[in-house]
Design a protein around this motif. Structure first.
Motif, PDB file in Angstrom:
ATOM      1  N   ARG A 145      33.947  24.476  51.299  1.00 27.98           N
ATOM      2  CA  ARG A 145      34.389  25.857  51.466  1.00 27.98           C
ATOM      3  C   ARG A 145      34.764  26.082  52.911  1.00 27.98           C
ATOM      4  O   ARG A 145      34.336  25.384  53.812  1.00 27.98           O
ATOM      5  CB  ARG A 145      33.275  26.877  51.116  1.00 27.98           C
ATOM      6  CG  ARG A 145      32.770  26.710  49.693  1.00 27.98           C
ATOM      7  CD  ARG A 145      31.837  27.870  49.389  1.00 27.98           C
ATOM      8  NE  ARG A 145      31.264  27.714  48.073  1.00 27.98           N
ATOM      9  CZ  ARG A 145      30.108  27.174  47.835  1.00 27.98           C
ATOM     10  NH1 ARG A 145      29.385  26.718  48.824  1.00 27.98           N
ATOM     11  NH2 ARG A 145      29.630  27.074  46.614  1.00 27.98           N
ATOM     12  N   LEU A 203      37.329  34.653  44.491  1.00 26.83           N
ATOM     13  CA  LEU A 203      37.647  34.193  43.152  1.00 26.83           C
ATOM     14  C   LEU A 203      38.749  35.080  42.555  1.00 26.83           C
ATOM     15  O   LEU A 203      39.181  36.050  43.165  1.00 26.83           O
ATOM     16  CB  LEU A 203      36.399  34.217  42.271  1.00 26.83           C
ATOM     17  CG  LEU A 203      35.240  33.313  42.705  1.00 26.83           C
ATOM     18  CD1 LEU A 203      34.111  33.371  41.685  1.00 26.83           C
ATOM     19  CD2 LEU A 203      35.707  31.879  42.909  1.00 26.83           C
ATOM     20  N   ILE A 220      30.473  32.896  38.901  1.00 27.59           N
ATOM     21  CA  ILE A 220      30.045  32.029  40.000  1.00 27.59           C
ATOM     22  C   ILE A 220      29.563  30.682  39.463  1.00 27.59           C
ATOM     23  O   ILE A 220      29.884  29.628  40.029  1.00 27.59           O
ATOM     24  CB  ILE A 220      28.944  32.722  40.816  1.00 27.59           C
ATOM     25  CG1 ILE A 220      29.543  33.849  41.652  1.00 27.59           C
ATOM     26  CG2 ILE A 220      28.245  31.725  41.732  1.00 27.59           C
ATOM     27  CD1 ILE A 220      28.528  34.605  42.463  1.00 27.59           C
ATOM     28  N   TYR A 245      30.577  33.513  48.030  1.00 32.07           N
ATOM     29  CA  TYR A 245      31.621  33.932  47.108  1.00 32.07           C
ATOM     30  C   TYR A 245      31.942  35.406  47.312  1.00 32.07           C
ATOM     31  O   TYR A 245      31.072  36.205  47.689  1.00 32.07           O
ATOM     32  CB  TYR A 245      31.195  33.713  45.659  1.00 32.07           C
ATOM     33  CG  TYR A 245      31.203  32.270  45.228  1.00 32.07           C
ATOM     34  CD1 TYR A 245      32.387  31.670  44.805  1.00 32.07           C
ATOM     35  CD2 TYR A 245      30.043  31.510  45.244  1.00 32.07           C
ATOM     36  CE1 TYR A 245      32.404  30.342  44.404  1.00 32.07           C
ATOM     37  CE2 TYR A 245      30.050  30.187  44.842  1.00 32.07           C
ATOM     38  CZ  TYR A 245      31.245  29.609  44.423  1.00 32.07           C
ATOM     39  OH  TYR A 245      31.250  28.293  44.042  1.00 32.07           O
ATOM     40  N   ALA A 294      26.574  36.268  46.900  1.00 31.95           N
ATOM     41  CA  ALA A 294      27.946  36.705  46.641  1.00 31.95           C
ATOM     42  C   ALA A 294      28.082  38.180  46.985  1.00 31.95           C
ATOM     43  O   ALA A 294      27.115  38.939  46.942  1.00 31.95           O
ATOM     44  CB  ALA A 294      28.326  36.476  45.183  1.00 31.95           C
ATOM     45  N   ARG A 313      36.748  32.215  49.948  1.00 25.40           N
ATOM     46  CA  ARG A 313      35.589  32.499  49.100  1.00 25.40           C
ATOM     47  C   ARG A 313      35.945  33.411  47.928  1.00 25.40           C
ATOM     48  O   ARG A 313      35.108  33.692  47.074  1.00 25.40           O
ATOM     49  CB  ARG A 313      34.486  33.156  49.927  1.00 25.40           C
ATOM     50  CG  ARG A 313      34.236  32.447  51.232  1.00 25.40           C
ATOM     51  CD  ARG A 313      33.181  33.120  52.066  1.00 25.40           C
ATOM     52  NE  ARG A 313      33.251  32.657  53.449  1.00 25.40           N
ATOM     53  CZ  ARG A 313      32.314  32.841  54.354  1.00 25.40           C
ATOM     54  NH1 ARG A 313      31.211  33.484  54.024  1.00 25.40           N
ATOM     55  NH2 ARG A 313      32.456  32.391  55.582  1.00 25.40           N
ATOM     56  N   GLU A 335      30.995  27.202  40.535  1.00 27.82           N
ATOM     57  CA  GLU A 335      30.119  26.206  41.158  1.00 27.82           C
ATOM     58  C   GLU A 335      30.173  24.882  40.401  1.00 27.82           C
ATOM     59  O   GLU A 335      30.236  23.809  41.010  1.00 27.82           O
ATOM     60  CB  GLU A 335      28.677  26.724  41.173  1.00 27.82           C
ATOM     61  CG  GLU A 335      28.367  27.633  42.339  1.00 27.82           C
ATOM     62  CD  GLU A 335      28.216  26.859  43.629  1.00 27.82           C
ATOM     63  OE1 GLU A 335      27.319  26.011  43.730  1.00 27.82           O
ATOM     64  OE2 GLU A 335      29.016  27.112  44.547  1.00 27.82           O
TER      65      GLU A 335
END
Length: 334
Positions: free
Chosen positions: A333, A148, A170, A122, A48, A146, A174
Motif C-alpha cells: 500500500r 476502495l 475490506i 482503507y 478503516a 487506500r 484484504e
C-alpha cells in the motif's frame, strides 16, 4: 486477551476484552508475548475510515476490529431554490455548485485528518453521486491508494449496517491483495533471489536479520509446530530436535512456527503480511519472506542461504543491495 508477567518487582496482570472472537483458545507461556493471533486479527479487521455523504451532510466514521470507534458529522448550508426561472435560476445553480464544492473540500480535509490520526489502511466512500466525484478529486493523493470502489449508501444508513458492509468489503480486498502479494513473493523467491520461501530458508534469513517483510498463511490450521530453546531462545523448524543447536542444552520446547517467525520479524523492524487460503504458500510450509539484501555471489543467481543462518569462519560473504529498495518494490500500500 490477558497479559501476565512476573519479575523481581512483582506481578503484572491485565485483561483486555476484544469485540471479536478468536478461532481457538490458547494459553502460551514464553519469553516473549505471543502476538501472532493479534497480528492475524489486525489483518482480518484493519483500521478503516468510512464516509457517507450527500450534498448537505457528511457522516465520517473510524472503524477498528469490525466496529465503529469514533464518528463525526459535517453539515452544509441548505440552498433554497427560487420560485421563478431565468437569471434567478442560473444564480441559484451557481450558488448551489459553490456550496457543494465547499462541502466537498471541507469533507475531504476532515477525511484526510481522520486517516492520518487513525492510521487507517482503507478508505471507503458512499452516498450521493452528485458530490462523490468532487469529493474524490479533492482527496490528497497520498491517501488515494487506500480508497476502495465508491458505494451507493443512503445517508441515513444505520451504523451497525455500515460496519457490516465495510467489514465485508475490506475482507474481500484484504484476501485479494494478500493472495496477489504472496504470489509475487513466491515468484520473486523462485526467479530473482530477493525472497526466501519455506520455513528453512525463511528462518535462515531471520537469523541473519535480512527479512524486510514476512508473509504468513493465515488460514486456521495452516500453522505448524517448531522447537524453541527455553534458555537461549534458539529456534529450530525440526520438531524432533531435543538438544539446542546453539547452547547444547536439552531445553527445546514446542511452540508455534508462525508465532515465533512473527515475533522475530517484528523484533527486526520487519513488516508482517497475513494472507488467506493459498495452496501454493501452504504447500511450501506456509511462510515466505522478502529480503532486505542478498549475498554478493548470488547477485546474478537465485538466493540460497545457509540453513545455519550466518557466515562461518571460513566464509566471509559480501553483501549487495537489490536494484531498488525492496520496501519500494514490494510495498503493498501507499
Amino acid at each position: 486477551v490477558a497479559f501476565f508477567a512476573r519479575g523481581q518487582e512483582g506481578e503484572y496482570f491485565e485483561a483486555i476484552p476484544l469485540p471479536v472472537d478468536f478461532p481457538s483458545h490458547a494459553i502460551v507461556v514464553s519469553r516473549a508475548p505471543y502476538v501472532y493471533p493479534l497480528v492475524r486479527l489486525s489483518h482480518l479487521f484493519p483500521v478503516a475510515v468510512a464516509a457517507v455523504v450527500d450534498t448537505n451532510t457528511s457522516r465520517l466514521f473510524v472503524l477498528s476490529l469490525g466496529r465503529v470507534q469514533s464518528r463525526r458529522e459535517l453539515q452544509n448550508m441548505n440552498v433554497h431554490k427560487p420560485q421563478s426561472g431565468g437569471m434567478s435560476h442560473e444564480r441559484y445553480r451557481r450558488h448551489a455548485e459553490d456550496h457543494h464544492l465547499h462541502h466537498a473540500k471541507q469533507t475531504a480535509a476532515a477525511i484526510d485528518r481522520m486517516v492520518r490520526e487513525s492510521g487507517a489502511q482503507y478508505l471507503l466512500l458512499g452516498g450521493d453521486e452528485v458530490i462523490l466525484p468532487q469529493l474524490k478529486s479533492h482527496l490528497p493523493r497520498k491517501i488515494g491508494d487506500r480508497l476502495l470502489e465508491p458505494q451507493h449508501w443512503d445517508i441515513r444508513i444505520p451504523e451497525h449496517e455500515l460496519a457490516e458492509r465495510v467489514n465485508t468489503l475490506i475482507q474481500e480486498a484484504e484476501e485479494s491483495r494478500g493472495v496477489a502479494r504472496a504470489l509475487e513473493v513466491i515468484e520473486t523467491a523462485q526467479a530473482h533471489g530477493h525472497a526466501a520461501l519455506g520455513p528453512e530458508l525463511t528462518l535462515a534469513a531471520l537469523e541473519e536479520g535480512k527479512v524486510d517483510e514476512l508473509v504468513v498463511a493465515g488460514r486456521p490450521g495452516a500453522d505448524a509446530q517448531a522447537k524453541v530453546c527455553s534458555l537461549c531462545n534458539a529456534l529450530s523448524v525440526e520438531v524432533s530436535v531435543t538438544t539446542c543447536p546453539e547452547c547444547g542444552e536439552e531445553n527445546m520446547v514446542s511452540s508455534s512456527l508462525h508465532g515465533e517467525f512473527v515475533n522475530r520479524a517484528l523484533a527486526q523492524g520487519g513488516q508482517v503480511q497475513v494472507v488467506g487460503p493459498l495452496p501454493t504458500l501452504e504447500g511450501a510450509g506456509g511462510v515466505a519472506a522478502v529480503l532486505r539484501y542478498r549475498e554478493a555471489d548470488a547477485c546474478s543467481s537465485t538466493y540460497r542461504p545457509s540453513l545455519r543462518g550466518g557466515p562461518t569462519a571460513s566464509s566471509s560473504p559480501r553483501w549487495c543491495p537489490a536494484p531498488l529498495p525492496l520496501s519500494r518494490q514490494f510495498r503493498r500500500r501507499g
